[in-house]
Design an enzyme around this catalytic site. Structure first.
Site, PDB file in Angstrom:
ATOM      1  CB  SER A  14      -0.927   0.014   1.217  1.00 23.25           C
ATOM      2  OG  SER A  14      -1.669   1.224   1.246  1.00 23.25           O
ATOM      3  CE  LYS A  65     -11.961  -1.427  -0.926  1.00 23.84           C
ATOM      4  NZ  LYS A  65     -11.842  -0.839  -2.279  1.00 23.84           N
ATOM      5  N   GLY A 129     -16.246  -6.095  -3.805  1.00 28.46           N
ATOM      6  CA  GLY A 129     -16.289  -4.811  -3.104  1.00 28.46           C
ATOM      7  C   GLY A 129     -15.788  -3.650  -3.930  1.00 28.46           C
ATOM      8  CE1 TYR A 217      -0.333   1.256  -5.357  1.00 24.19           C
ATOM      9  CE2 TYR A 217      -2.693   0.851  -5.323  1.00 24.19           C
ATOM     10  CZ  TYR A 217      -1.502   1.025  -4.661  1.00 24.19           C
ATOM     11  OH  TYR A 217      -1.465   0.957  -3.293  1.00 24.19           O
ATOM     12  N   GLY A 238      -4.501   2.045 -11.639  1.00 25.01           N
ATOM     13  CA  GLY A 238      -5.352   2.658 -10.634  1.00 25.01           C
ATOM     14  C   GLY A 238      -4.661   3.611  -9.683  1.00 25.01           C
TER      15      GLY A 238
END
EC number: 1.1.1.25
Length: 270
Positions: A14, A65, A129, A217, A238
């Site tokens: 992340s 999510k 999600g 991404y 993304g």
């Protein structure tokens, strides 16, 4: 100092901590933002622990999510539309749930890529999600048609049944029913890129001047390679969506709207 985090599984990849640190520096906000990998069966326990430790909010990524949606004690209209939550805010014992994925995607396409969605034929791949989070905002952009395609067509049909399509023609089908169809925008909302998996898509999906968009991404995905081989006019990952949805979450938490362009440029250059 106010503390926030992103929760996912996996979450090592992340870039959210870098993005929020850049937003904080840019806007003069004092905060800390980390990342937490939750066990697949331990999301609620992790969120409860962070809330008890005084965290102000968390972002939620794959695969939590839907659990975040169930956990929230208050939901925004766009979270209800999505049926999924990616932004939780902790206030006076309450857990506010919101979803910034859709607005992040649409802003990236319309503003950063300067690609119009109005009047276009859109194909949304996936019914999990990530797809849930972007469906209503995509429809609000007034495409001519929107097709939800998924391996299990019943999931796609259930997702289509939960939204109000307005003037847009909305349908759902399996990947095997996409032959002889042509689209102006094809958005991959599946997690196939995480597993380096190629989706069973037919040839000929992309119209002239079509945009292929993968929400993943960080590297070229099998979907992006497929799009290049198939002659898609424009191919995007993304990262822009990630930065735009983060900016919306930052605004929810801090009531300050950051400038996304320099942050995107820095991430691309890194």
């Amino acid at each position: 100092m106010d503390r926030y985090a992103v929760i996912g599984h996996p979450v090592e990849h992340s870039k959210s901590p870098l993005i929020h640190a850049a937003f904080a520096q840019q806007t003069g906000q004092q905060l800390e933002y980390g990342k937490v990998q939750a066990p697949l069966d331990g999301f609620v326990a992790i969120v409860t622990d962070l809330q008890e430790k005084g965290y102000r909010g968390v972002n939620v990524t794959v695969p939590f999510k839907f659990e975040a949606y169930s956990l929230a004690t208050e939901l925004t209209p766009r979270a209800r539309d999505a049926g999924a939550v990616n932004t939780l805010t902790f206030t006076d014992g309450a857990i506010h749930g919101d979803n910034t994925d859709g607005v992040g995607l649409v802003r990236d396409i319309l503003q950063n890529l300067a690609f119009t969605l109005a009047g276009k034929r859109v194909l949304l791949l996936g019914a999990g999600g990530a797809a849930e989070g972007v469906l209503a905002p995509l429809l609000e952009a007034s495409p001519l048609s929107l097709c939800i395609a998924n391996r299990t067509v019943d999931k796609a049909e259930a997702m289509a049944a939960r939204v109000r399509p307005g003037q847009t023609s909305l349908d759902a089908r399996g990947f095997d029913a996409l032959a002889d169809q042509e689209f102006d925008v094809v958005i991959n909302a599946t997690s196939s890129g995480l597993h380096n998996e190629r989706l069973p898509l037919p040839s000929g999906l992309f119209a002239a001047d079509a945009l292929a968009y993968d929400m993943m991404y960080g590297r070229e995905t099998p979907f992006m390679r497929y799009a290049r081989e198939e002659g898609a006019s424009r191919i995007a990952d993304g990262l822009g969506m990630l930065v735009e949805q983060a900016a919306e979450a930052f605004y929810i938490w801090r009531r300050v709207r950051p400038d996304t362009a320099p942050v995107m440029a820095a991430l691309r250059a890194a």
